[in-house]
Design an enzyme around this catalytic site. Structure first.
Site, PDB file in Angstrom:
ATOM      1  CB  THR A  32      53.210  26.406 -29.434  1.00 48.98           C
ATOM      2  OG1 THR A  32      54.453  26.382 -28.747  1.00 48.98           O
ATOM      3  CG2 THR A  32      53.042  25.047 -30.109  1.00 48.98           C
ATOM      4  CG  ASP A  33      58.016  29.044 -29.027  1.00 48.71           C
ATOM      5  OD1 ASP A  33      57.362  28.182 -28.415  1.00 48.71           O
ATOM      6  OD2 ASP A  33      58.839  29.788 -28.458  1.00 48.71           O
ATOM      7  CD  GLU A  34      56.465  24.125 -26.199  1.00 50.05           C
ATOM      8  OE1 GLU A  34      56.536  22.894 -26.094  1.00 50.05           O
ATOM      9  OE2 GLU A  34      56.071  24.865 -25.271  1.00 50.05           O
ATOM     10  CE1 TYR A  60      50.580  22.134 -26.868  1.00 49.77           C
ATOM     11  CE2 TYR A  60      52.862  22.832 -26.660  1.00 49.77           C
ATOM     12  CZ  TYR A  60      51.528  23.136 -26.855  1.00 49.77           C
ATOM     13  OH  TYR A  60      51.134  24.446 -27.048  1.00 49.77           O
ATOM     14  CE  LYS A  90      48.870  24.276 -30.797  1.00 49.89           C
ATOM     15  NZ  LYS A  90      47.452  24.742 -30.621  1.00 49.89           N
TER      16      LYS A  90
HETATM   17  P1  NAD Z   1      44.858  25.912 -21.627  1.00 47.40           P
HETATM   18  O1  NAD Z   1      45.237  24.494 -21.404  1.00 47.40           O
HETATM   19  O2  NAD Z   1      44.924  26.874 -20.486  1.00 47.40           O
HETATM   20  O3  NAD Z   1      43.371  25.988 -22.195  1.00 47.40           O
HETATM   21  C1  NAD Z   1      42.888  25.132 -23.191  1.00 47.40           C
HETATM   22  C2  NAD Z   1      41.376  25.245 -23.238  1.00 47.40           C
HETATM   23  O4  NAD Z   1      40.900  24.357 -24.269  1.00 47.40           O
HETATM   24  C3  NAD Z   1      40.679  24.849 -21.929  1.00 47.40           C
HETATM   25  O5  NAD Z   1      39.681  25.791 -21.605  1.00 47.40           O
HETATM   26  C4  NAD Z   1      40.070  23.496 -22.258  1.00 47.40           C
HETATM   27  O6  NAD Z   1      38.884  23.217 -21.519  1.00 47.40           O
HETATM   28  C5  NAD Z   1      39.789  23.623 -23.747  1.00 47.40           C
HETATM   29  N1  NAD Z   1      39.758  22.312 -24.432  1.00 47.40           N
HETATM   30  C6  NAD Z   1      40.668  21.314 -24.319  1.00 47.40           C
HETATM   31  N2  NAD Z   1      40.278  20.247 -25.055  1.00 47.40           N
HETATM   32  C7  NAD Z   1      39.111  20.605 -25.659  1.00 47.40           C
HETATM   33  C8  NAD Z   1      38.240  19.939 -26.568  1.00 47.40           C
HETATM   34  N3  NAD Z   1      38.469  18.676 -26.976  1.00 47.40           N
HETATM   35  N4  NAD Z   1      37.136  20.600 -27.003  1.00 47.40           N
HETATM   36  C9  NAD Z   1      36.880  21.869 -26.591  1.00 47.40           C
HETATM   37  N5  NAD Z   1      37.660  22.531 -25.713  1.00 47.40           N
HETATM   38  C10 NAD Z   1      38.780  21.914 -25.267  1.00 47.40           C
HETATM   39  O7  NAD Z   1      45.767  26.398 -22.845  1.00 47.40           O
HETATM   40  P2  NAD Z   1      46.405  27.825 -23.130  1.00 47.40           P
HETATM   41  O8  NAD Z   1      47.718  27.903 -22.438  1.00 47.40           O
HETATM   42  O9  NAD Z   1      45.381  28.874 -22.901  1.00 47.40           O
HETATM   43  O10 NAD Z   1      46.692  27.686 -24.688  1.00 47.40           O
HETATM   44  C11 NAD Z   1      45.724  28.070 -25.658  1.00 47.40           C
HETATM   45  C12 NAD Z   1      46.278  27.833 -27.042  1.00 47.40           C
HETATM   46  O11 NAD Z   1      47.469  28.602 -27.225  1.00 47.40           O
HETATM   47  C13 NAD Z   1      46.673  26.385 -27.310  1.00 47.40           C
HETATM   48  O12 NAD Z   1      46.316  26.067 -28.627  1.00 47.40           O
HETATM   49  C14 NAD Z   1      48.179  26.368 -27.133  1.00 47.40           C
HETATM   50  O13 NAD Z   1      48.768  25.369 -27.927  1.00 47.40           O
HETATM   51  C15 NAD Z   1      48.538  27.755 -27.614  1.00 47.40           C
HETATM   52  N6  NAD Z   1      49.762  28.332 -27.022  1.00 47.40           N
HETATM   53  C16 NAD Z   1      49.938  28.347 -25.668  1.00 47.40           C
HETATM   54  C17 NAD Z   1      51.084  28.935 -25.147  1.00 47.40           C
HETATM   55  C18 NAD Z   1      51.312  29.018 -23.651  1.00 47.40           C
HETATM   56  O14 NAD Z   1      52.397  29.443 -23.210  1.00 47.40           O
HETATM   57  N7  NAD Z   1      50.353  28.658 -22.808  1.00 47.40           N
HETATM   58  C19 NAD Z   1      52.049  29.482 -25.991  1.00 47.40           C
HETATM   59  C20 NAD Z   1      51.826  29.444 -27.380  1.00 47.40           C
HETATM   60  C21 NAD Z   1      50.672  28.877 -27.879  1.00 47.40           C
HETATM   61  P1  TYD Z   2      56.354  24.722 -18.978  1.00 47.91           P
HETATM   62  O1  TYD Z   2      55.790  25.841 -18.164  1.00 47.91           O
HETATM   63  O2  TYD Z   2      55.800  23.347 -18.787  1.00 47.91           O
HETATM   64  O3  TYD Z   2      56.267  25.172 -20.496  1.00 47.91           O
HETATM   65  P2  TYD Z   2      56.935  24.480 -21.821  1.00 47.91           P
HETATM   66  O4  TYD Z   2      57.374  23.107 -21.493  1.00 47.91           O
HETATM   67  O5  TYD Z   2      55.784  24.484 -22.780  1.00 47.91           O
HETATM   68  O6  TYD Z   2      58.060  25.395 -22.224  1.00 47.91           O
HETATM   69  O7  TYD Z   2      57.914  24.652 -18.701  1.00 47.91           O
HETATM   70  C1  TYD Z   2      58.758  25.777 -18.904  1.00 47.91           C
HETATM   71  C2  TYD Z   2      60.179  25.330 -18.642  1.00 47.91           C
HETATM   72  O8  TYD Z   2      60.314  25.029 -17.250  1.00 47.91           O
HETATM   73  C3  TYD Z   2      60.588  24.067 -19.367  1.00 47.91           C
HETATM   74  O9  TYD Z   2      61.971  24.150 -19.700  1.00 47.91           O
HETATM   75  C4  TYD Z   2      60.374  22.969 -18.348  1.00 47.91           C
HETATM   76  C5  TYD Z   2      60.701  23.654 -17.055  1.00 47.91           C
HETATM   77  N1  TYD Z   2      59.968  23.211 -15.849  1.00 47.91           N
HETATM   78  C6  TYD Z   2      60.685  22.887 -14.679  1.00 47.91           C
HETATM   79  O10 TYD Z   2      61.935  22.974 -14.627  1.00 47.91           O
HETATM   80  N2  TYD Z   2      59.944  22.511 -13.595  1.00 47.91           N
HETATM   81  C7  TYD Z   2      58.580  22.409 -13.612  1.00 47.91           C
HETATM   82  O11 TYD Z   2      57.983  22.012 -12.580  1.00 47.91           O
HETATM   83  C8  TYD Z   2      57.889  22.723 -14.812  1.00 47.91           C
HETATM   84  C9  TYD Z   2      56.388  22.602 -14.895  1.00 47.91           C
HETATM   85  C10 TYD Z   2      58.624  23.132 -15.914  1.00 47.91           C
END
Ligand code: NAD
Ligand code: TYD
Length: 352
Positions: free
Chosen positions: A132-134, A157, A161
């Site tokens: 992630t960019d975070e 989080y 990461k």
């Molecule tokens: P998500 O929470 O939707 O899915 C995570 C999956 O991992 C789930 O299916 C869960 O069951 C599985 N999982 C969790 N713990 C586990 C374990 N101990 N063993 C096996 N499986 C396990 O997450 P996502 O949003 O699809 O993100 C996927 C990846 O991309 C993550 O690594 C996240 O850090 C990264 N990412 C997400 C975003 C975003 O905006 N969602 C952005 C950048 C990077």
């Molecule tokens: P989120 O979807 O949790 O992603 P991330 O924290 O990984 O960026 O949140 C996106 C942005 O929205 C973040 O600035 C937090 C804000 N947010 C709210 O204002 N209200 C909400 O209920 C949630 C879940 C997030």
């Protein structure tokens, strides 16, 4: 074309399920092994379209279990790994940081160890860590994260990461493990668990519930359609240079309040409500502790070197996403019916 065995971790989650579907539809010579623990965020319903594909194999398991993971690598001798399994929600990490250390740090190291121990000849193999960019921390009003930006994570989080990214690079430097990493901005699209901002607001608007905006709502994120992220992952896995990092983003920054107002207007139309109805649901609530002000990605490296471009503008992507959630009511009901806790409701209900 030779058959390849590809391990995708977290393939039942939001992004992982899109990647599994893309790979199965595009690469008929790949045997895809989806390893997932099926936490509250993992849902096999996300994979209904491909579950009967003979090249698809589901393995239920926990990446924290080192012996189990090592045994899988011994048994299947995977040619490539795409590692997406993670605990992914910042608010949950504030409540339960250890769960994030276990899965995101220990789980990643277990996978790295299994690859190191079993890939004696690593010719042609690739361990791709999706991040992630975070990890870069927070930007002020200006500037962009590049691949050279120093790590400065603030939430449990992002700290977990960042730690996992460092381990991946350490295994490349120390053991010559063939790795590649990408760091992506916020994704949105179908099948995202309704605790993240966009699906949470869609679900709440539908049910006429308050839309919680943390703090003053001026926090900024860069949003990328999940299917574009899956395409970028495909490019990095196949064409990314070993040892390199690629930032992935949508060139699409939005302040939370503007994004939520746009969503409100779109859903006024979709739900045939008078203009302005949904905006009345907006409720400013207590801020998230350690809330990062702004994330923004310089995605010029992946654009220039691998030819990646987002395919959709945000308004179109948002509309496709809203339509999907409105048409898939039973999905929403199913994923929220288990022992899932809405962290916002417990922590942030307090009004500002
Ligand atoms: P998500 O929470 O939707 O899915 C995570 C999956 O991992 C789930 O299916 C869960 O069951 C599985 N999982 C969790 N713990 C586990 C374990 N101990 N063993 C096996 N499986 C396990 O997450 P996502 O949003 O699809 O993100 C996927 C990846 O991309 C993550 O690594 C996240 O850090 C990264 N990412 C997400 C975003 C975003 O905006 N969602 C952005 C950048 C990077
Ligand atoms: P989120 O979807 O949790 O992603 P991330 O924290 O990984 O960026 O949140 C996106 C942005 O929205 C973040 O600035 C937090 C804000 N947010 C709210 O204002 N209200 C909400 O209920 C949630 C879940 C997030």
């Amino acid at each position: 074309m030779s058959t390849k065995k590809i391990l995708i971790t977290g393939g039942a989650g939001f992004i992982g399920s899109h990647v599994v579907k893309l790979f199965l539809n595009k690469y008929s010579n790949y045997e895809i092994y989806n390893l997932d623990k099926l936490t509250y965020a993992g849902n096999l319903e996300n994979l209904k379209e491909i579950e009967a594909n003979p090249n698809y194999h589901f393995i239920k398991g926990d990446i924290v279990d080192a012996n189990f993971i090592n045994g899988l690598f011994e048994e299947y001798n995977f040619d490539g790994v795409l590692h997406l399994a993670a605990e992914s929600h910042v608010d949950r990490s504030i409540t339960d940081p250890l769960a994030f250390v276990m899965t995101n740090v220990i789980g990643t190291v277990n996978l790295l160890n299994a690859a190191k121990n079993n890939w004696v000849n690593s010719e042609g193999k690739k361990f791709y860590h999706i991040s992630t960019d975070e990890v870069y921390g927070a930007l002020g009003e200006t500037g962009l994260f590049t691949e050279e930006t120093s790590y400065d994570p603030h939430s449990p989080y992002s700290a977990s990461k960042a730690s996992s990214d460092h381990f991946v690079r350490a295994y490349a430097d120390t053991y010559k493990l063939p790795v590649v990493i990408s760091n992506c901005s916020n994704n949105y699209g179908s099948h995202q668990f309704p605790e993240k901002l966009i699906p949470l607001c869609i679900n709440n608007i539908k049910h006429n519930k308050a839309l919680p905006i943390y703090g003053n709502g001026k926090y900024t994120r860069d949003w990328l359609w999940v299917e574009d992220h899956a395409r970028a992952i495909d490019l990095v896995f196949h064409d990314g240079v070993l040892g390199e990092t690629y930032n992935i983003g949508g060139f699409n920054e939005w302040q939370n309040i503007d994004l939520v107002k746009t969503l409100c207007r779109l859903m006024d139309r979709k739900l045939n409500r008078p203009a302005g109805t949904n905006e009345k649901l907006i409720s400013f609530v207590k801020d998230r502790p350690g809330h990062d002000l702004r994330y923004a990605i310089d995605a010029s490296k992946i654009q220039k070197e691998l030819g990646f471009e987002p395919s959709l503008n945000f308004e179109k992507g948002l509309e496709i996403t809203v339509d999907w959630y409105l048409e898939n009511e039973s999905w929403l009901e199913n994923v929220t019916s288990g022992n899932y806790q809405n962290y916002y409701q417990e922590q942030y209900l307090e009004k500002r």
